[in-house]
Design a protein around this motif. Structure first.
Motif, short mmCIF file in Angstrom:
data_model
loop_
_atom_site.label_atom_id
_atom_site.label_comp_id
_atom_site.label_asym_id
_atom_site.label_seq_id
_atom_site.Cartn_x
_atom_site.Cartn_y
_atom_site.Cartn_z
N GLU A 1 -5.90 -54.96 -55.44
CA GLU A 1 -5.37 -54.63 -54.11
C GLU A 1 -5.76 -55.68 -53.05
OE1 GLU A 1 -3.24 -51.82 -52.96
OE2 GLU A 1 -2.82 -52.38 -55.03
N VAL A 2 -6.99 -56.16 -53.09
CA VAL A 2 -7.40 -57.16 -52.11
C VAL A 2 -6.60 -58.45 -52.32
CG1 VAL A 2 -9.32 -58.63 -51.33
CG2 VAL A 2 -9.68 -56.19 -51.69
N LYS A 3 -6.37 -58.81 -53.58
CA LYS A 3 -5.57 -60.02 -53.85
C LYS A 3 -4.13 -59.81 -53.40
CE LYS A 3 -4.09 -63.29 -57.30
NZ LYS A 3 -3.91 -63.57 -58.73
N LYS A 4 -3.56 -58.65 -53.73
CA LYS A 4 -2.16 -58.37 -53.41
C LYS A 4 -1.94 -58.29 -51.89
CE LYS A 4 -0.24 -54.24 -53.98
NZ LYS A 4 0.21 -53.03 -54.66
N GLN A 5 -2.82 -57.59 -51.18
CA GLN A 5 -2.60 -57.36 -49.76
C GLN A 5 -3.14 -58.46 -48.86
OE1 GLN A 5 -3.29 -53.37 -48.28
NE2 GLN A 5 -3.13 -52.53 -50.35
N LEU A 6 -4.20 -59.15 -49.30
CA LEU A 6 -4.85 -60.13 -48.42
C LEU A 6 -4.88 -61.54 -49.02
CD1 LEU A 6 -7.88 -57.93 -47.32
CD2 LEU A 6 -5.71 -58.26 -46.12
N GLY A 7 -4.53 -61.65 -50.29
CA GLY A 7 -4.55 -62.96 -50.93
C GLY A 7 -5.94 -63.50 -51.20
N GLU A 8 -6.94 -62.62 -51.23
CA GLU A 8 -8.32 -63.05 -51.44
C GLU A 8 -8.80 -62.67 -52.83
OE1 GLU A 8 -11.37 -62.46 -48.52
OE2 GLU A 8 -9.87 -62.15 -46.95
N LEU A 9 -9.51 -63.61 -53.45
CA LEU A 9 -10.17 -63.35 -54.71
C LEU A 9 -11.66 -63.19 -54.45
CD1 LEU A 9 -8.42 -66.05 -56.92
CD2 LEU A 9 -8.04 -63.58 -56.97
N PRO A 10 -12.36 -62.42 -55.26
CA PRO A 10 -13.80 -62.29 -55.04
C PRO A 10 -14.51 -63.61 -55.33
CG PRO A 10 -13.16 -61.14 -57.05
CD PRO A 10 -11.91 -61.61 -56.39
N TYR A 11 -15.58 -63.85 -54.61
CA TYR A 11 -16.43 -65.00 -54.86
C TYR A 11 -17.05 -64.86 -56.24
CZ TYR A 11 -20.59 -67.94 -54.53
OH TYR A 11 -21.58 -68.86 -54.79
N ARG A 12 -17.41 -63.64 -56.58
CA ARG A 12 -18.03 -63.37 -57.88
C ARG A 12 -17.97 -61.87 -58.15
NH1 ARG A 12 -23.64 -65.82 -59.18
NH2 ARG A 12 -23.37 -65.23 -61.30
N HIS A 13 -18.01 -61.52 -59.42
CA HIS A 13 -18.16 -60.11 -59.81
C HIS A 13 -19.07 -60.03 -61.02
CE1 HIS A 13 -14.06 -61.03 -61.71
NE2 HIS A 13 -14.95 -61.26 -62.62
N GLU A 14 -19.83 -58.96 -61.10
CA GLU A 14 -20.82 -58.79 -62.16
C GLU A 14 -20.83 -57.35 -62.65
OE1 GLU A 14 -24.70 -60.05 -60.91
OE2 GLU A 14 -23.91 -61.81 -59.89
N GLY A 15 -21.26 -57.17 -63.88
CA GLY A 15 -21.50 -55.84 -64.41
C GLY A 15 -20.38 -55.23 -65.22
N HIS A 16 -19.28 -55.97 -65.46
CA HIS A 16 -18.16 -55.40 -66.19
C HIS A 16 -18.50 -55.00 -67.62
CE1 HIS A 16 -15.41 -56.47 -62.93
NE2 HIS A 16 -14.55 -55.68 -63.53
N SER A 17 -19.39 -55.72 -68.26
CA SER A 17 -19.67 -55.43 -69.68
C SER A 17 -20.35 -54.07 -69.86
CB SER A 17 -20.49 -56.54 -70.32
OG SER A 17 -21.70 -56.73 -69.61
N ALA A 18 -21.35 -53.78 -69.07
CA ALA A 18 -22.05 -52.49 -69.20
C ALA A 18 -21.35 -51.39 -68.40
CB ALA A 18 -23.50 -52.61 -68.74
N ALA A 19 -20.73 -51.77 -67.28
CA ALA A 19 -19.97 -50.85 -66.42
C ALA A 19 -20.78 -49.68 -65.89
CB ALA A 19 -18.71 -50.36 -67.12
N GLN A 20 -22.08 -49.89 -65.69
CA GLN A 20 -22.88 -48.86 -65.04
C GLN A 20 -23.00 -49.16 -63.55
OE1 GLN A 20 -26.60 -48.17 -67.00
NE2 GLN A 20 -25.63 -47.76 -68.95
N TRP A 21 -22.92 -50.44 -63.20
CA TRP A 21 -22.96 -50.89 -61.81
C TRP A 21 -22.17 -52.17 -61.74
CZ3 TRP A 21 -28.20 -52.29 -59.01
CH2 TRP A 21 -27.94 -52.74 -57.73
N ILE A 22 -20.98 -52.11 -61.18
CA ILE A 22 -20.15 -53.31 -61.03
C ILE A 22 -20.19 -53.72 -59.57
CG2 ILE A 22 -17.84 -54.30 -61.19
CD1 ILE A 22 -17.29 -52.48 -63.55
N LEU A 23 -20.46 -54.99 -59.37
CA LEU A 23 -20.55 -55.57 -58.04
C LEU A 23 -19.37 -56.53 -57.87
CD1 LEU A 23 -23.68 -56.91 -56.36
CD2 LEU A 23 -21.77 -58.47 -56.65
N VAL A 24 -18.63 -56.37 -56.78
CA VAL A 24 -17.52 -57.26 -56.45
C VAL A 24 -17.86 -57.89 -55.11
CG1 VAL A 24 -15.03 -57.50 -56.16
CG2 VAL A 24 -15.92 -55.71 -57.66
N ASP A 25 -18.08 -59.20 -55.10
CA ASP A 25 -18.61 -59.91 -53.93
C ASP A 25 -17.51 -60.70 -53.23
OD1 ASP A 25 -20.00 -61.44 -52.10
OD2 ASP A 25 -21.44 -62.22 -53.55
N TYR A 26 -17.18 -60.26 -52.01
CA TYR A 26 -16.24 -61.00 -51.15
C TYR A 26 -17.00 -61.73 -50.04
CZ TYR A 26 -12.42 -58.65 -53.51
OH TYR A 26 -11.53 -58.20 -54.45
#
Length: 148
Positions: A76-101
């Motif tokens: 949604e952020v990419k579609k509406q604002l054209g922004e990609l996150p600087y970084r994201h972490e935690g997808h493998s375990a999926a207990q705490w995912i951080l999306v950094d803008y």
């Protein structure tokens, strides 16, 4: 950043984020679209040590939903604002995912993991607002804080 006109350099205007900034609204709506729960926005702008202006914190009851929320925020952020996150972490375990803008960091927790880390307490000097679901758009309410 700056621009040069006729040999004169003028600084580029940098706008500060506020609670009404578009990126915050898009993120909160995306979380609500995927049924994120207990959504809190933490305003960290008055904390000198803060790594970001805002944290958006939410939770989900299972790892599939944690991934779905984090992925949908990015879409949604990419579609509406054209922004990609600087970084994201935690997808493998999926207990705490951080999306950094950078100025806004989104924390999507599994419910038990959120209770364990107590991120809102760690950043307790920030101004917290609980985001409530409405038919049209999210509404912010001051989160009640327990003073020890």
């Amino acid at each position: 950043m700056s621009s040069t006109t006729a040999g004169v350099t003028t600084p580029k205007k940098v706008s500060r984020l506020t609670r009404s900034s578009k990126i915050l609204k898009v993120i909160i709506n995306a979380i609500q679209d995927r049924k994120g729960e207990n959504i809190i926005s933490l305003d960290l702008r008055k904390i000198p040590e803060a790594v970001s202006d805002f944290f958006i914190v939410c939770e989900a009851s299972n790892t599939v939903q944690v991934k779905a929320i984090a992925d949908w925020v990015e879409v949604e952020v990419k579609k509406q604002l054209g922004e990609l996150p600087y970084r994201h972490e935690g997808h493998s375990a999926a207990q705490w995912i951080l999306v950094d803008y950078v100025n806004v960091v989104v924390h999507v927790f599994l419910s038990e993991t959120r209770k364990f880390y107590r991120l809102e307490e760690m950043w307790g000097d920030g101004e917290a607002e609980m985001e409530e679901i409405t038919e049209e758009a999210p509404v912010a309410k001051k989160a009640a804080r327990k003073k020890k």
